[in-house]
Each structure stands twice: as structure tokens, then as C-alpha cells.
Design a protein around this motif. Structure first.
Motif, PDB file in Angstrom:
ATOM      1  N   GLN A 131      -4.329  -1.821   2.265  1.00  0.00           N
ATOM      2  CA  GLN A 131      -4.472  -2.402   3.592  1.00  0.00           C
ATOM      3  C   GLN A 131      -4.425  -3.935   3.566  1.00  0.00           C
ATOM      4  O   GLN A 131      -4.179  -4.554   4.580  1.00  0.00           O
ATOM      5  N   LYS A 132      -4.658  -4.505   2.400  1.00  0.00           N
ATOM      6  CA  LYS A 132      -4.636  -5.961   2.260  1.00  0.00           C
ATOM      7  C   LYS A 132      -3.244  -6.486   1.937  1.00  0.00           C
ATOM      8  O   LYS A 132      -3.045  -7.691   1.865  1.00  0.00           O
ATOM      9  N   ARG A 133      -2.287  -5.578   1.714  1.00  0.00           N
ATOM     10  CA  ARG A 133      -0.945  -5.981   1.305  1.00  0.00           C
ATOM     11  C   ARG A 133       0.108  -5.542   2.320  1.00  0.00           C
ATOM     12  O   ARG A 133      -0.086  -4.580   3.050  1.00  0.00           O
ATOM     13  N   THR A 134       1.230  -6.223   2.289  1.00  0.00           N
ATOM     14  CA  THR A 134       2.372  -5.794   3.089  1.00  0.00           C
ATOM     15  C   THR A 134       3.037  -4.620   2.378  1.00  0.00           C
ATOM     16  O   THR A 134       2.760  -4.356   1.196  1.00  0.00           O
ATOM     17  N   CYS A 135       3.930  -3.963   3.054  1.00  0.00           N
ATOM     18  CA  CYS A 135       4.665  -2.861   2.445  1.00  0.00           C
ATOM     19  C   CYS A 135       5.471  -3.357   1.242  1.00  0.00           C
ATOM     20  O   CYS A 135       5.498  -2.704   0.203  1.00  0.00           O
TER      21      CYS A 135
END
Length: 142
Positions: free
Chosen positions: A69-73
Motif C-alpha cells: 500500500q506504500k508503493r506504486t504498482c
């Protein structure tokens, strides 16, 4: 007919037909499921991620933890993490409400046509993705 899901945590929705379902998100705004065209586009993006490295697909669980959830795809795809099909649909979503849903519901909202694959073995999911069978099947979920 609209249905509102108020208490979905722990619900077993395998095989449920949620076409036209009115799914209220954590912020109180309705979350509309993807159109057939949007579902195909979402699955095409996940297909690229998975087929680039098949080890990214792990049908044994939704997510290992919540760090995704803290990262982009894009960050998630290169960090070596694996997800199931519904998990990747959720990870690639840019809609905060979808990212906060239960992964199963997030997958259904992002690509209703894929719901039947969420509890299948990885080799079956890979074949379905490689052959883009979802593109043929998506119109049945309008």
C-alpha cells in the motif's frame, strides 16, 4: 437492482454475481465496478506484469503484508513481491477506495470477469491470462 454491502469482511463471495452491485467504500462514496472494456484494460496491465515474470503470481494468498500500500504498482512490480490475481488487480488500482477494500472485492470491482479465477491454481490462471480469454468473456459481465 442495487445491493449495498455493509459488512463484507470475512464474507465468502466465491461465485457471487455482483454485476450491478452498489459497493460502498470506506469513505462512504459508491464504488462502481469496471465496465467490460475497463476490466479488459485492467487485466491487460496485470497480464504484462505477470507474464514479464511468472513468479510474480502467487495464488496462495492475497498479499503477504500491507507494505504494498506504500508503493506504486511499478515499484511493487520491480521489488520482487508476488500477489494473486485479485491482489495484482488491487495493487495496480489508482483508486484509493479500491486499494482499501478487501482484496477479493477489489478484484471483483476491478475486473468482474476475473472473479471465477481467484481461487484457481496458478497454471490455470497463467493460461487464462496468456490466451487473453478474459477479453472474450468480458462482454458477458456488462
Amino acid at each position: 437492482m442495487n445491493f449495498e454491502i455493509k459488512h463484507w469482511r470475512g464474507a465468502f463471495l466465491s461465485g457471487a454475481d455482483l454485476r450491478g452491485a452498489y459497493l460502498r467504500g470506506a469513505n462512504g462514496e459508491p464504488i462502481k465496478h469496471a465496465t467490460p472494456e475497463e476490466a479488459v484494460a485492467n487485466l491487460d496491465k496485470v497480464r504484462e506484469i505477470i507474464l514479464d515474470n511468472e513468479e510474480r503470481l502467487n495464488m496462495g494468498g492475497w498479499h503477504d503484508d500491507n507494505e504494498w500500500q506504500k508503493r506504486t504498482c511499478a515499484e511493487e512490480a520491480v521489488c520482487g513481491t508476488s500477489h494473486c490475481l485479485a491482489g495484482w488487480l488491487q495493487v495496480r488500482s489508482t483508486d484509493d477506495a479500491v486499494r482499501k477494500l478487501d482484496p477479493h472485492l477489489a478484484g471483483i470491482v476491478s475486473a468482474p470477469v476475473a472473479a471465477k479465477m481467484f481461487f484457481r491454481e496458478a497454471d490455470e490462471v497463467l493460461a487464462w491470462m496468456k490466451e487473453r480469454k478474459y477479453a472474450e468473456e468480458a462482454n458477458g459481465y456488462a
